[in-house]
Design an enzyme around this catalytic site. Structure first.
Site, short mmCIF file in Angstrom:
data_model
loop_
_atom_site.label_atom_id
_atom_site.label_comp_id
_atom_site.label_asym_id
_atom_site.label_seq_id
_atom_site.Cartn_x
_atom_site.Cartn_y
_atom_site.Cartn_z
N LYS A 11 8.12 5.80 1.07
CA LYS A 11 9.11 6.06 0.01
C LYS A 11 9.68 7.45 0.16
O LYS A 11 9.12 8.32 0.81
CB LYS A 11 8.48 5.91 -1.39
CG LYS A 11 7.32 6.87 -1.72
CD LYS A 11 7.71 8.22 -2.25
CE LYS A 11 6.50 9.11 -2.47
NZ LYS A 11 6.74 10.53 -2.47
N VAL A 95 1.65 10.80 8.34
CA VAL A 95 0.43 11.08 7.57
C VAL A 95 0.60 12.41 6.83
O VAL A 95 1.10 13.38 7.41
CB VAL A 95 -0.76 11.15 8.55
CG1 VAL A 95 -2.03 11.57 7.81
CG2 VAL A 95 -0.96 9.80 9.23
N ALA A 96 0.18 12.44 5.57
CA ALA A 96 0.31 13.65 4.73
C ALA A 96 1.71 14.23 4.86
O ALA A 96 1.91 15.42 5.05
CB ALA A 96 -0.74 14.70 5.09
N GLY A 98 4.45 13.39 2.60
CA GLY A 98 5.28 13.34 1.40
C GLY A 98 6.01 12.02 1.24
O GLY A 98 6.89 11.88 0.39
N ALA A 100 4.27 8.97 0.91
CA ALA A 100 3.34 8.00 0.31
C ALA A 100 2.75 7.03 1.34
O ALA A 100 2.54 5.86 1.03
CB ALA A 100 4.00 7.24 -0.85
N GLY A 102 -0.33 7.02 2.60
CA GLY A 102 -1.66 6.60 2.15
C GLY A 102 -1.55 5.60 1.01
O GLY A 102 -2.32 4.63 0.93
N ASP A 133 1.06 7.46 -6.71
CA ASP A 133 2.18 6.79 -6.05
C ASP A 133 1.87 5.34 -5.66
O ASP A 133 2.76 4.63 -5.17
CB ASP A 133 2.56 7.53 -4.75
CG ASP A 133 3.26 8.85 -5.03
OD1 ASP A 133 3.74 9.05 -6.15
OD2 ASP A 133 3.31 9.69 -4.10
O1 C5P Z 1 -2.61 10.79 -7.72
P1 C5P Z 1 -2.85 11.41 -6.38
O2 C5P Z 1 -4.28 11.27 -5.95
O3 C5P Z 1 -1.91 10.98 -5.34
O4 C5P Z 1 -2.60 12.95 -6.58
C1 C5P Z 1 -3.03 13.90 -5.65
C2 C5P Z 1 -2.95 15.27 -6.30
O5 C5P Z 1 -1.58 15.63 -6.52
C3 C5P Z 1 -3.60 15.38 -7.65
O6 C5P Z 1 -4.96 15.66 -7.55
C4 C5P Z 1 -2.83 16.53 -8.29
O7 C5P Z 1 -3.31 17.77 -7.79
C5 C5P Z 1 -1.44 16.35 -7.73
N1 C5P Z 1 -0.57 15.59 -8.64
C6 C5P Z 1 -0.12 16.18 -9.81
N2 C5P Z 1 0.68 15.49 -10.67
C7 C5P Z 1 1.09 14.24 -10.37
C8 C5P Z 1 0.68 13.61 -9.19
C9 C5P Z 1 -0.15 14.31 -8.33
O8 C5P Z 1 -0.48 17.33 -10.08
N3 C5P Z 1 1.89 13.60 -11.22
#
Ligand code: C5P
Length: 292
Positions: A11, A95-96, A98, A100, A102, A133
């Site tokens: 995405k 990978v990593a 931005g 999505a 994973g 995501d």
């Molecule tokens: O939800 P996910 O595991 O992908 O998020 C990874 C990290 O990204 C979270 O631990 C948080 O630090 C940050 N995050 C955030 N606010 C969001 C989504 C992600 O701070 N809405």
């Protein structure tokens, strides 16, 4: 049936507006997600133990932290079976990066395992548990995302956007980019609101207007951690991109092109510029996970 393959898209965020840090450690978001035609294929096969392996674009740790493995474990717990599957992930989403990747793998693993185990249940609550995501990765298409990003309102697609994605030779950790965002913005952050300019531009379908309406409030934080991305964004702009943004929390950069031919010119210009590891064409929106 002992093997199922599911293909899931990456995405890009056409708007990413970030509000204050919440008590639970997440940020309140308003975002416009679009699923794009860079796909990972996830194949699950019945096995005597849980195993995850990745192939392709680049290595992802295939350990207990792999999101596709976590998805299989979560679904197995929910329906009361053992997570005895071999998971093979053929990666094309960086990978990593931005985009999505994973989360796409987790969504694909949920769909594939549900099919393998003949489980009929709503997968969205499990998706939201796996990551912010993953819900959108399960939905696909285009959607407005709110709260952590898991509260979704589908948006109608009028036409197709043509993109070029410049893959970086570095990785950025999502929590680190959010931390840098907090450091730069301080505590006085307003609640995010949706971009009417973007929604109007998407409804009209004019790529020039869509390009001008792209916004990403995470960009300053990503650029602070990976300053070389400034050169990538500049290279795409000078090659005539209609819009250029860091994709999500980066470090992939996204460029909007006028059409597919223009996108192919941008791919060449970006690769020649030497400011990225590789550049790829993709279009969106595309559907969510599809069983192959
Ligand atoms: O939800 P996910 O595991 O992908 O998020 C990874 C990290 O990204 C979270 O631990 C948080 O630090 C940050 N995050 C955030 N606010 C969001 C989504 C992600 O701070 N809405």
């Amino acid at each position: 049936m002992s093997t199922v393959t599911v293909r899931a898209p990456g995405k890009v965020n056409l708007q990413l507006s970030v509000g204050p840090l919440r008590d639970d450690g997440f940020h309140h978001l308003v975002t416009v997600f679009q699923a794009v035609s860079l796909f990972d294929d996830v194949t699950v096969t019945r096995s005597d133990r849980l195993r995850v392996r990745t192939f392709g674009e680049s290595e992802v740790p295939a350990d207990e932290n792999n999101l596709a493995g976590k998805a299989a474990v979560l679904l197995a717990e929910r329906i009361g079976v053992e997570p005895l599957v071999d998971i093979r992930i053929n990666k094309r989403i960086p990978v990593a990066g931005g985009m999505a990747g994973g989360s796409a793998d987790a969504a694909a693993a949920l769909v594939a395992c549900a099919s393998l185990w003949e489980a009929e249940l709503d997968l969205f609550p499990l998706a939201a548990q796996l990551g912010s995501d993953v819900s959108f990765s399960l939905l696909g298409g285009m959607a407005l995302g709110e709260k952590r990003g898991e509260v979704l309102t589908p948006l109608p697609a009028r036409g197709t956007q043509h993109w070029v994605f410049a893959f970086a030779d570095t990785l950025l950790s999502t929590p680190m980019v959010y931390k840098e965002f907090d450091r730069i913005r301080g505590t006085d952050v307003p609640d995010p609101t949706r971009s009417e300019d973007l929604l109007r531009a998407l409804e009209g379908g004019d790529p020039v207007e869509v390009g001008q309406a792209l916004t990403n409030e995470m960009e300053p934080a990503a650029l602070a951690l990976a300053p070389r991305l400034r050169a990538t964004l500049a290279a795409g702009r000078s090659a005539g991109a209609l819009g250029s943004i860091v994709a999500g929390t980066g470090p992939t950069c996204a460029f909007l092109a006028r059409d597919e031919a223009n996108a192919n010119e941008l791919v060449v210009a970006l690769e020649v510029s030497g400011t990225c590891r590789a550049a790829r064409y993709a279009y969106g929106p595309v559907a969510g996970p599809i069983t192959r």
